[in-house]
Scaffold this motif. Structure first.
Motif, PDB file in Angstrom:
ATOM      1  N   GLU A   1      56.350  38.130   2.790  1.00  0.00           N
ATOM      2  CA  GLU A   1      56.284  36.914   1.958  1.00  0.00           C
ATOM      3  C   GLU A   1      57.506  36.759   1.050  1.00  0.00           C
ATOM      4  O   GLU A   1      58.118  35.699   1.027  1.00  0.00           O
ATOM      5  N   PRO A   2      57.913  37.793   0.261  1.00  0.00           N
ATOM      6  CA  PRO A   2      59.119  37.601  -0.552  1.00  0.00           C
ATOM      7  C   PRO A   2      60.384  37.441   0.292  1.00  0.00           C
ATOM      8  O   PRO A   2      61.328  36.782  -0.137  1.00  0.00           O
ATOM      9  N   LEU A   3      60.403  38.008   1.500  1.00  0.00           N
ATOM     10  CA  LEU A   3      61.568  37.817   2.371  1.00  0.00           C
ATOM     11  C   LEU A   3      61.665  36.369   2.838  1.00  0.00           C
ATOM     12  O   LEU A   3      62.741  35.764   2.806  1.00  0.00           O
ATOM     13  N   VAL A   4      60.551  35.814   3.268  1.00  0.00           N
ATOM     14  CA  VAL A   4      60.529  34.406   3.696  1.00  0.00           C
ATOM     15  C   VAL A   4      60.864  33.505   2.521  1.00  0.00           C
ATOM     16  O   VAL A   4      61.612  32.530   2.656  1.00  0.00           O
TER      17      VAL A   4
ATOM     18  N   ALA B   1      54.955  29.968  -7.256  1.00  0.00           N
ATOM     19  CA  ALA B   1      55.577  29.315  -6.101  1.00  0.00           C
ATOM     20  C   ALA B   1      54.734  29.533  -4.850  1.00  0.00           C
ATOM     21  O   ALA B   1      54.488  28.595  -4.085  1.00  0.00           O
ATOM     22  N   LEU B   2      54.265  30.761  -4.649  1.00  0.00           N
ATOM     23  CA  LEU B   2      53.440  31.041  -3.468  1.00  0.00           C
ATOM     24  C   LEU B   2      52.125  30.259  -3.506  1.00  0.00           C
ATOM     25  O   LEU B   2      51.623  29.850  -2.469  1.00  0.00           O
TER      26      LEU B   2
ATOM     27  N   TYR C   1      56.574  23.733  -4.166  1.00  0.00           N
ATOM     28  CA  TYR C   1      57.024  25.075  -3.775  1.00  0.00           C
ATOM     29  C   TYR C   1      58.555  25.143  -3.792  1.00  0.00           C
ATOM     30  O   TYR C   1      59.140  26.034  -4.416  1.00  0.00           O
ATOM     31  N   TYR C   2      59.208  24.197  -3.150  1.00  0.00           N
ATOM     32  CA  TYR C   2      60.677  24.193  -3.111  1.00  0.00           C
ATOM     33  C   TYR C   2      61.284  23.931  -4.489  1.00  0.00           C
ATOM     34  O   TYR C   2      62.342  24.469  -4.811  1.00  0.00           O
TER      35      TYR C   2
ATOM     36  N   ASP D   1      63.686  30.709   2.156  1.00  0.00           N
ATOM     37  CA  ASP D   1      63.346  29.331   1.775  1.00  0.00           C
ATOM     38  C   ASP D   1      64.147  28.890   0.549  1.00  0.00           C
ATOM     39  O   ASP D   1      64.557  27.731   0.460  1.00  0.00           O
ATOM     40  N   ALA D   2      64.361  29.801  -0.392  1.00  0.00           N
ATOM     41  CA  ALA D   2      65.099  29.457  -1.615  1.00  0.00           C
ATOM     42  C   ALA D   2      66.527  29.045  -1.299  1.00  0.00           C
ATOM     43  O   ALA D   2      67.078  28.152  -1.947  1.00  0.00           O
TER      44      ALA D   2
END
Length: 186
Positions: free
Chosen positions: A61-64, A28-29, A112-113, A68-69
């Motif tokens: 990054e995992p927090l953002v 995803a990243l 990504y989404y 986003d998820a």
């Protein structure tokens, strides 16, 4: 590690699930930032990597990504379809003889989404789960596991804990010792 006896079958299966989640997370990243470093004359996003220690994405990054998820459905609903974006790219490449950087970026964001919506990712905090260990002992034994993305060293960290159940009710059903938790993107 299973062959040399340092990990049993249960732990190997659990680790495989977390590693698969990491794989989906990094995929995803990679869709979020595919044009970083490309000379496009415009800023198309930049990823933060720990270049000193781990080489992994920094903790933010995992927090953002988790944020986003939660909004992935809304973003996907307002974006053109992948097919439409690809058709527009072809038109720009063939008709205008230009590199369609903005359209490529839009398509990467869509992917990504879509990956976030698909789920099964490794989050900054992965709630504990419990697995009954098949034993012949008088008391039930359980393997509790959870994982976090360690913000100090920017590495995924997986924890295991074996528990011998001494309660009247089995641990997974005892709301006092194992409260029900909502899933966080699992």
């Amino acid at each position: 590690m299973q062959a040399d006896g340092s990990l049993n079958k249960d732990k190997v299966e659990i680790l495989a699930t977390y590693v698969q989640g990491l794989s989906y997370t990094f995929r995803a990243l990679s869709m979020k930032y595919p044009l970083v470093g490309r000379d496009t004359g415009q800023r198309l996003g930049a990823r933060d990597m720990d270049s000193v220690e781990s080489g992994f994405p920094v903790f933010s990054e995992p927090l953002v990504m988790a944020n986003d998820a939660q909004q992935a459905g809304r973003h996907l609903g307002s974006m053109p379809s992948a097919e439409r974006l690809k058709a527009q790219m072809l038109g720009q490449i063939i008709g205008e003889r230009q590199i369609p950087s903005r359209l490529q970026f839009a398509l990467s964001q869509r992917k990504y989404y879509e990956d976030l919506r698909r789920g099964h990712l490794f989050w900054a905090q992965n709630d504990p789960e419990i697995r009954w260990l098949d034993t012949n002992e008088a008391r039930s034994r359980f393997l509790v596991h959870w994982a976090v993305y360690d913000s100090q060293v920017n590495l995924p960290t997986i924890y295991f804990m074996e528990v011998k159940d001494t309660g009247r009710a089995r641990m997974p059903r005892d709301e006092r010792r194992w409260p029900e938790r909502g899933s966080r993107g699992k």
